[in-house]
Design a protein around this motif. Structure first.
Motif, PDB file in Angstrom:
ATOM      1  N   GLY A  43       9.848   7.881   4.502  1.00  0.00           N
ATOM      2  CA  GLY A  43       9.027   6.786   4.984  1.00  0.00           C
ATOM      3  C   GLY A  43       8.674   5.821   3.864  1.00  0.00           C
ATOM      4  O   GLY A  43       8.789   6.153   2.683  1.00  0.00           O
ATOM      5  N   GLU A  44       8.248   4.618   4.243  1.00  0.00           N
ATOM      6  CA  GLU A  44       7.778   3.640   3.266  1.00  0.00           C
ATOM      7  C   GLU A  44       6.365   4.033   2.847  1.00  0.00           C
ATOM      8  O   GLU A  44       5.492   4.212   3.677  1.00  0.00           O
ATOM      9  CB  GLU A  44       7.738   2.246   3.880  1.00  0.00           C
ATOM     10  CG  GLU A  44       9.068   1.667   4.214  1.00  0.00           C
ATOM     11  CD  GLU A  44       8.929   0.289   4.840  1.00  0.00           C
ATOM     12  OE1 GLU A  44       7.962  -0.433   4.505  1.00  0.00           O
ATOM     13  OE2 GLU A  44       9.782  -0.036   5.677  1.00  0.00           O
ATOM     14  N   VAL A  45       6.138   4.149   1.549  1.00  0.00           N
ATOM     15  CA  VAL A  45       4.843   4.607   1.038  1.00  0.00           C
ATOM     16  C   VAL A  45       3.876   3.433   0.951  1.00  0.00           C
ATOM     17  O   VAL A  45       4.208   2.371   0.429  1.00  0.00           O
ATOM     18  CB  VAL A  45       4.990   5.255  -0.360  1.00  0.00           C
ATOM     19  CG1 VAL A  45       3.640   5.736  -0.864  1.00  0.00           C
ATOM     20  CG2 VAL A  45       5.981   6.402  -0.303  1.00  0.00           C
ATOM     21  N   GLU A  46       2.672   3.659   1.473  1.00  0.00           N
ATOM     22  CA  GLU A  46       1.585   2.690   1.344  1.00  0.00           C
ATOM     23  C   GLU A  46       0.413   3.423   0.700  1.00  0.00           C
ATOM     24  O   GLU A  46      -0.046   4.435   1.209  1.00  0.00           O
ATOM     25  CB  GLU A  46       1.179   2.154   2.715  1.00  0.00           C
ATOM     26  CG  GLU A  46       0.007   1.209   2.673  1.00  0.00           C
ATOM     27  CD  GLU A  46      -0.446   0.789   4.063  1.00  0.00           C
ATOM     28  OE1 GLU A  46      -1.641   0.489   4.214  1.00  0.00           O
ATOM     29  OE2 GLU A  46       0.379   0.778   4.993  1.00  0.00           O
ATOM     30  N   GLU A  47      -0.034   2.932  -0.416  1.00  0.00           N
ATOM     31  CA  GLU A  47      -1.172   3.553  -1.103  1.00  0.00           C
ATOM     32  C   GLU A  47      -2.433   2.754  -0.801  1.00  0.00           C
ATOM     33  O   GLU A  47      -2.400   1.529  -0.754  1.00  0.00           O
ATOM     34  CB  GLU A  47      -0.938   3.598  -2.610  1.00  0.00           C
ATOM     35  CG  GLU A  47       0.137   4.557  -3.027  1.00  0.00           C
ATOM     36  CD  GLU A  47       0.263   4.672  -4.540  1.00  0.00           C
ATOM     37  OE1 GLU A  47      -0.352   3.873  -5.266  1.00  0.00           O
ATOM     38  OE2 GLU A  47       1.000   5.566  -4.981  1.00  0.00           O
ATOM     39  N   TYR A  48      -3.517   3.474  -0.616  1.00  0.00           N
ATOM     40  CA  TYR A  48      -4.802   2.806  -0.453  1.00  0.00           C
ATOM     41  C   TYR A  48      -5.881   3.617  -1.144  1.00  0.00           C
ATOM     42  O   TYR A  48      -5.746   4.815  -1.351  1.00  0.00           O
ATOM     43  CB  TYR A  48      -5.138   2.560   1.023  1.00  0.00           C
ATOM     44  CG  TYR A  48      -5.241   3.810   1.861  1.00  0.00           C
ATOM     45  CD1 TYR A  48      -6.471   4.414   2.101  1.00  0.00           C
ATOM     46  CD2 TYR A  48      -4.112   4.377   2.443  1.00  0.00           C
ATOM     47  CE1 TYR A  48      -6.565   5.550   2.862  1.00  0.00           C
ATOM     48  CE2 TYR A  48      -4.198   5.519   3.215  1.00  0.00           C
ATOM     49  CZ  TYR A  48      -5.433   6.092   3.431  1.00  0.00           C
ATOM     50  OH  TYR A  48      -5.529   7.224   4.188  1.00  0.00           O
ATOM     51  N   LYS A  49      -6.919   2.922  -1.522  1.00  0.00           N
ATOM     52  CA  LYS A  49      -7.987   3.527  -2.299  1.00  0.00           C
ATOM     53  C   LYS A  49      -9.229   3.685  -1.421  1.00  0.00           C
ATOM     54  O   LYS A  49      -9.666   2.734  -0.775  1.00  0.00           O
ATOM     55  CB  LYS A  49      -8.308   2.635  -3.496  1.00  0.00           C
ATOM     56  CG  LYS A  49      -9.226   3.261  -4.520  1.00  0.00           C
ATOM     57  CD  LYS A  49      -9.528   2.271  -5.629  1.00  0.00           C
ATOM     58  CE  LYS A  49      -8.956   2.791  -6.924  1.00  0.00           C
ATOM     59  NZ  LYS A  49      -9.331   1.953  -8.062  1.00  0.00           N
ATOM     60  N   ALA A  50      -9.798   4.888  -1.428  1.00  0.00           N
ATOM     61  CA  ALA A  50     -11.031   5.154  -0.685  1.00  0.00           C
ATOM     62  C   ALA A  50     -12.224   4.595  -1.459  1.00  0.00           C
ATOM     63  O   ALA A  50     -12.110   4.241  -2.639  1.00  0.00           O
ATOM     64  CB  ALA A  50     -11.195   6.648  -0.463  1.00  0.00           C
ATOM     65  N   SER A  51     -13.357   4.534  -0.806  1.00  0.00           N
ATOM     66  CA  SER A  51     -14.545   3.966  -1.451  1.00  0.00           C
ATOM     67  C   SER A  51     -15.005   4.782  -2.657  1.00  0.00           C
ATOM     68  O   SER A  51     -15.666   4.254  -3.546  1.00  0.00           O
ATOM     69  CB  SER A  51     -15.682   3.854  -0.439  1.00  0.00           C
ATOM     70  OG  SER A  51     -15.992   5.128   0.086  1.00  0.00           O
ATOM     71  N   ASP A  52     -14.622   6.065  -2.700  1.00  0.00           N
ATOM     72  CA  ASP A  52     -15.005   6.887  -3.854  1.00  0.00           C
ATOM     73  C   ASP A  52     -13.975   6.829  -4.986  1.00  0.00           C
ATOM     74  O   ASP A  52     -14.099   7.542  -5.981  1.00  0.00           O
ATOM     75  CB  ASP A  52     -15.239   8.331  -3.424  1.00  0.00           C
ATOM     76  CG  ASP A  52     -13.980   9.007  -2.900  1.00  0.00           C
ATOM     77  OD1 ASP A  52     -12.947   8.338  -2.769  1.00  0.00           O
ATOM     78  OD2 ASP A  52     -14.051  10.221  -2.628  1.00  0.00           O
ATOM     79  N   GLY A  53     -12.943   5.995  -4.832  1.00  0.00           N
ATOM     80  CA  GLY A  53     -11.949   5.813  -5.887  1.00  0.00           C
ATOM     81  C   GLY A  53     -10.712   6.677  -5.734  1.00  0.00           C
ATOM     82  O   GLY A  53      -9.751   6.507  -6.478  1.00  0.00           O
ATOM     83  N   GLN A  54     -10.709   7.607  -4.803  1.00  0.00           N
ATOM     84  CA  GLN A  54      -9.563   8.484  -4.592  1.00  0.00           C
ATOM     85  C   GLN A  54      -8.421   7.697  -3.953  1.00  0.00           C
ATOM     86  O   GLN A  54      -8.632   6.887  -3.053  1.00  0.00           O
ATOM     87  CB  GLN A  54      -9.966   9.656  -3.704  1.00  0.00           C
ATOM     88  CG  GLN A  54      -8.943  10.744  -3.634  1.00  0.00           C
ATOM     89  CD  GLN A  54      -9.474  11.951  -2.854  1.00  0.00           C
ATOM     90  OE1 GLN A  54     -10.538  11.903  -2.257  1.00  0.00           O
ATOM     91  NE2 GLN A  54      -8.715  13.019  -2.868  1.00  0.00           N
ATOM     92  N   ILE A  55      -7.197   7.929  -4.426  1.00  0.00           N
ATOM     93  CA  ILE A  55      -6.024   7.221  -3.916  1.00  0.00           C
ATOM     94  C   ILE A  55      -5.303   8.107  -2.891  1.00  0.00           C
ATOM     95  O   ILE A  55      -5.019   9.276  -3.158  1.00  0.00           O
ATOM     96  CB  ILE A  55      -5.075   6.831  -5.056  1.00  0.00           C
ATOM     97  CG1 ILE A  55      -5.781   5.847  -5.987  1.00  0.00           C
ATOM     98  CG2 ILE A  55      -3.784   6.236  -4.513  1.00  0.00           C
ATOM     99  CD1 ILE A  55      -5.000   5.465  -7.200  1.00  0.00           C
ATOM    100  N   PHE A  56      -5.010   7.524  -1.732  1.00  0.00           N
ATOM    101  CA  PHE A  56      -4.307   8.224  -0.662  1.00  0.00           C
ATOM    102  C   PHE A  56      -2.970   7.539  -0.413  1.00  0.00           C
ATOM    103  O   PHE A  56      -2.818   6.344  -0.645  1.00  0.00           O
ATOM    104  CB  PHE A  56      -5.122   8.201   0.638  1.00  0.00           C
ATOM    105  CG  PHE A  56      -6.373   9.015   0.574  1.00  0.00           C
ATOM    106  CD1 PHE A  56      -6.349  10.367   0.787  1.00  0.00           C
ATOM    107  CD2 PHE A  56      -7.588   8.408   0.299  1.00  0.00           C
ATOM    108  CE1 PHE A  56      -7.505  11.122   0.729  1.00  0.00           C
ATOM    109  CE2 PHE A  56      -8.750   9.139   0.241  1.00  0.00           C
ATOM    110  CZ  PHE A  56      -8.710  10.506   0.454  1.00  0.00           C
TER     111      PHE A  56
END
Length: 119
Positions: A43-56
């Motif tokens: 799959g195409e990877v999309e990274e996003y950052k949570a409000s606590d700084g953790q990257i998903f």
């Protein structure tokens, strides 16, 4: 006094039955159309950052999907992990093209029309 106890007992039974339904029924799959896909690539990877700084990471797939009648439609859906190559998925679709959930299935468990088209 008996009527009060019967009423309380009936309410308790209804409450317990309601809890059981809420715990066992998956409303993302209830009354949805089903389509089948074959995973052949990453799959195409999309990274996003949570409000606590953790990257998903979220993995997006856009694949041709086939329903039980043999009709084909291209569906876009996401997964929280990169899905296994050569896997078959049963997608639960609402509102024509919105995938609400999916399950991995075996090739032999799919309808015959779907098996012919996905070979």
């Amino acid at each position: 006094m008996k009527k009060v106890f019967l009423g309380i007992g009936a309410l308790f039974i209804l409450f317990v039955a309601g809890l059981v339904v809420l715990m066992t029924v998956d409303f993302n799959r209830l009354n949805k159309d089903t389509y089948y896909v074959h995973i052949t690539s990453d799959g195409e990877v999309e990274e996003y950052k949570a409000s606590d700084g953790q990257i998903f990471e979220l993995y997006w797939y856009e694949l041709p999907a086939i329903n039980e009648k043999g009709e084909e439609m291209t569906l876009r859906f996401s997964a929280q992990k990169n899905l296994r190559h050569d896997a078959y998925l049963k997608l639960y679709v609402k509102k024509e093209n919105e995938v609400s959930s999916y399950d991995e299935v075996q090739f032999d468990d799919m309808p015959a029309k779907v098996q012919k088209q996905l070979k």
